[in-house]
Motif scaffolding. Sequence first.
Motif, PDB file in Angstrom:
ATOM      1  N   TRP A 184       0.825  -1.205   0.000  1.00 39.49           N
ATOM      2  CA  TRP A 184       0.000   0.000   0.000  1.00 39.49           C
ATOM      3  C   TRP A 184       0.864   1.262   0.000  1.00 39.49           C
ATOM      4  N   ILE A 185       1.939   1.230   0.781  1.00 36.68           N
ATOM      5  CA  ILE A 185       2.847   2.381   0.808  1.00 36.68           C
ATOM      6  C   ILE A 185       3.451   2.612  -0.582  1.00 36.68           C
ATOM      7  N   MET A 186       3.845   1.537  -1.256  1.00 36.51           N
ATOM      8  CA  MET A 186       4.418   1.673  -2.600  1.00 36.51           C
ATOM      9  C   MET A 186       3.396   2.235  -3.576  1.00 36.51           C
ATOM     10  N   VAL A 187       2.150   1.757  -3.492  1.00 37.29           N
ATOM     11  CA  VAL A 187       1.097   2.272  -4.382  1.00 37.29           C
ATOM     12  C   VAL A 187       0.890   3.761  -4.151  1.00 37.29           C
ATOM     13  N   ARG A 188       0.789   4.157  -2.883  1.00 39.67           N
ATOM     14  CA  ARG A 188       0.598   5.583  -2.572  1.00 39.67           C
ATOM     15  C   ARG A 188       1.784   6.419  -3.076  1.00 39.67           C
ATOM     16  N   ALA A 189       2.994   5.904  -2.933  1.00 46.17           N
ATOM     17  CA  ALA A 189       4.181   6.651  -3.364  1.00 46.17           C
ATOM     18  C   ALA A 189       4.254   6.751  -4.880  1.00 46.17           C
ATOM     19  N   LEU A 190       3.821   5.714  -5.581  1.00 45.23           N
ATOM     20  CA  LEU A 190       3.827   5.752  -7.050  1.00 45.23           C
ATOM     21  C   LEU A 190       2.764   6.717  -7.575  1.00 45.23           C
ATOM     22  N   LEU A 191       1.613   6.756  -6.890  1.00 43.93           N
ATOM     23  CA  LEU A 191       0.542   7.661  -7.312  1.00 43.93           C
ATOM     24  C   LEU A 191       0.855   9.107  -6.958  1.00 43.93           C
ATOM     25  N   ASN A 192       1.551   9.303  -5.845  1.00 47.52           N
ATOM     26  CA  ASN A 192       1.879  10.653  -5.388  1.00 47.52           C
ATOM     27  C   ASN A 192       3.278  10.641  -4.774  1.00 47.52           C
ATOM     28  N   PRO A 193       4.303  10.875  -5.570  1.00 49.98           N
ATOM     29  CA  PRO A 193       5.685  10.811  -5.068  1.00 49.98           C
ATOM     30  C   PRO A 193       5.966  11.774  -3.914  1.00 49.98           C
ATOM     31  N   GLU A 194       5.139  12.799  -3.739  1.00 45.90           N
ATOM     32  CA  GLU A 194       5.387  13.771  -2.677  1.00 45.90           C
ATOM     33  C   GLU A 194       5.206  13.192  -1.275  1.00 45.90           C
ATOM     34  N   VAL A 195       4.537  12.033  -1.165  1.00 46.10           N
ATOM     35  CA  VAL A 195       4.366  11.449   0.178  1.00 46.10           C
ATOM     36  C   VAL A 195       5.696  10.935   0.722  1.00 46.10           C
ATOM     37  N   ALA A 196       6.654  10.686  -0.183  1.00 50.39           N
ATOM     38  CA  ALA A 196       7.970  10.190   0.241  1.00 50.39           C
ATOM     39  C   ALA A 196       9.047  10.927  -0.540  1.00 50.39           C
ATOM     40  N   PRO A 197       9.366  12.158  -0.145  1.00 48.47           N
ATOM     41  CA  PRO A 197      10.324  12.969  -0.909  1.00 48.47           C
ATOM     42  C   PRO A 197      11.722  12.346  -0.923  1.00 48.47           C
ATOM     43  N   LYS A 198      12.402  12.543  -2.029  1.00 48.86           N
ATOM     44  CA  LYS A 198      13.757  12.016  -2.185  1.00 48.86           C
ATOM     45  C   LYS A 198      14.721  12.833  -1.342  1.00 48.86           C
ATOM     46  N   GLY A 199      15.500  12.155  -0.519  1.00 48.04           N
ATOM     47  CA  GLY A 199      16.477  12.831   0.315  1.00 48.04           C
ATOM     48  C   GLY A 199      17.784  13.049  -0.424  1.00 48.04           C
ATOM     49  N   SER A 200      18.681  13.759   0.217  1.00 43.03           N
ATOM     50  CA  SER A 200      19.980  14.060  -0.397  1.00 43.03           C
ATOM     51  C   SER A 200      20.971  12.909  -0.184  1.00 43.03           C
ATOM     52  N   GLU A 201      20.637  11.988   0.721  1.00 44.05           N
ATOM     53  CA  GLU A 201      21.581  10.906   1.020  1.00 44.05           C
ATOM     54  C   GLU A 201      21.602   9.872  -0.104  1.00 44.05           C
ATOM     55  N   THR A 202      22.770   9.325  -0.334  1.00 41.74           N
ATOM     56  CA  THR A 202      22.921   8.157  -1.215  1.00 41.74           C
ATOM     57  C   THR A 202      23.652   7.075  -0.425  1.00 41.74           C
ATOM     58  N   TYR A 203      23.281   5.841  -0.685  1.00 45.12           N
ATOM     59  CA  TYR A 203      23.811   4.733   0.118  1.00 45.12           C
ATOM     60  C   TYR A 203      24.535   3.734  -0.763  1.00 45.12           C
ATOM     61  N   SER A 204      25.719   3.358  -0.315  1.00 49.32           N
ATOM     62  CA  SER A 204      26.533   2.375  -1.033  1.00 49.32           C
ATOM     63  C   SER A 204      26.313   1.000  -0.416  1.00 49.32           C
ATOM     64  N   TRP A 205      26.925  -0.015  -1.049  1.00 49.05           N
ATOM     65  CA  TRP A 205      26.834  -1.362  -0.481  1.00 49.05           C
ATOM     66  C   TRP A 205      27.584  -1.449   0.844  1.00 49.05           C
ATOM     67  N   GLY A 206      28.568  -0.589   1.010  1.00 50.81           N
ATOM     68  CA  GLY A 206      29.250  -0.531   2.306  1.00 50.81           C
ATOM     69  C   GLY A 206      28.306  -0.053   3.408  1.00 50.81           C
ATOM     70  N   ASP A 207      27.455   0.927   3.054  1.00 48.84           N
ATOM     71  CA  ASP A 207      26.451   1.408   4.017  1.00 48.84           C
ATOM     72  C   ASP A 207      25.477   0.288   4.369  1.00 48.84           C
ATOM     73  N   ARG A 208      25.129  -0.510   3.368  1.00 47.36           N
ATOM     74  CA  ARG A 208      24.184  -1.597   3.620  1.00 47.36           C
ATOM     75  C   ARG A 208      24.817  -2.679   4.503  1.00 47.36           C
ATOM     76  N   LEU A 209      26.084  -2.932   4.295  1.00 46.28           N
ATOM     77  CA  LEU A 209      26.772  -3.910   5.157  1.00 46.28           C
ATOM     78  C   LEU A 209      26.832  -3.409   6.593  1.00 46.28           C
ATOM     79  N   ARG A 210      27.121  -2.106   6.753  1.00 48.39           N
ATOM     80  CA  ARG A 210      27.112  -1.541   8.105  1.00 48.39           C
ATOM     81  C   ARG A 210      25.701  -1.564   8.692  1.00 48.39           C
ATOM     82  N   GLY A 211      24.703  -1.418   7.803  1.00 49.67           N
ATOM     83  CA  GLY A 211      23.321  -1.507   8.253  1.00 49.67           C
ATOM     84  C   GLY A 211      23.003  -2.879   8.818  1.00 49.67           C
ATOM     85  N   LEU A 212      23.531  -3.915   8.166  1.00 50.66           N
ATOM     86  CA  LEU A 212      23.334  -5.272   8.688  1.00 50.66           C
ATOM     87  C   LEU A 212      23.923  -5.409  10.085  1.00 50.66           C
ATOM     88  N   GLY A 213      25.046  -4.732  10.306  1.00 47.47           N
ATOM     89  CA  GLY A 213      25.650  -4.760  11.635  1.00 47.47           C
ATOM     90  C   GLY A 213      24.752  -4.124  12.685  1.00 47.47           C
TER      91      GLY A 213
END
Length: 436
Positions: A196-225
Amino acid sequence: MDAVISAAVVLALILIYLGLGIWVFAGLFLVSITGLAFLLDMNLARIGTIAASISYRYASTWELAAIPMFIWMGEIIFRTDISNRLFRGLTPFVDKIPGRLLHTNVLGCTLFAAVSGSSAATAATIGKITTTELAKRGYDRDLSLGSLAGAGSLGLLIPPSIVMIVYGILAEVSVSRLFAAGVLPGLLIAGLYSGWIMVRALLNPEVAPKGSETYSWGDRLRGLGNIFPIIVLMGIVLGSIYSGISTPSEAAAVGVAAALVLALVMGQLTFKLFVETLMGTLRTSCMVCIILISAAFLSTAMGYLHVPANVAKAIAAMDLSPIGLLIVLSLFYILLGLFLDGISIVVMSLPITMPLATQAGFDPVWFGIYLVIMTEMGQITPPVGFNLFVLQGLTGDPIGRVAWASLPFFFLMLLGVAIIAIFPDIALWLPHLLYD
């Protein structure tokens, strides 16, 4: 007195006492005492004997020892950095999904629900982090509140679950089987929320604005930690149950020990924190147990008044098909959910609905999962929706706004009930695989 009049009087008393704002446990006690004294002309000494017997029976039930243990584990996680780590760990993984950080509500609650048996604790723990972070980043407020309220209720469905323990005791169904049965329906409903969240975001992208952050695979590995402490607790608690090493009650104690060790390793276990977690556990456990005892007292009083038997007889006289019965029961549970908490709903209704369900051919384990989902709905329906109160306290938003934001997730739960009714093996496959 005629049983129909007795049932109407009991229902009216419940609405009056709860409508006056009396504590739930006190209201249930008063309804029971009033019904027995005035409808059956029972003396107070006899009523006191019944209440004392019920209190002793529940106080001496070993399976209920799991309730304060699971609450304590949730308190430890709530008051340490584990919950903050969970948000930071999930963030890099949802950035590319429509809806972005809104999914941290669903994923965070799903993971936390696997180490906490409480809906309110799940919503409060995840909500204290995500509501502030999502607001700062400009995410849609209503979708943020609604997804958190709905996903917080997964604390009742994804094992371990306090409501499942109560149901298992009262219905004499294996708690371990119930825990296994709750896994796939819990993931199904979490998937519906994210969808439902994905449907709402696809219909109205403003509900989930794009942030300035970008994430690498290193960030994702640290996220797993960062997610690792929760994964460890999940593995210890659920692994000990499904492997047969411990019962659900014993696994709760093991989970508390593991949470304390994690807090110690992370350098956050202090005497002050230890005492705070104990006091928080004491308050919540007393609330749950007194509601359980008072609801059991009401259930007994209704039995003396022959309300369950006569309601069951009236529904049976309708000669409903299994699906028709399920629709009637669903309307019944939605009505109860407007006024009562999950444990009270289970304890009060089971003497009425369990015989009907078994006679209609519903598997007791499947019916337990169905009942838990129906009680989940009550967590997000006013006027007595616990998750709504939790979010109102966290955010300061009016209760009406929180309830309105939660409405789509109420209907998604109904859709989940319909799916597991059409495909009951979603709930029954895992218990059969593990225990048959």
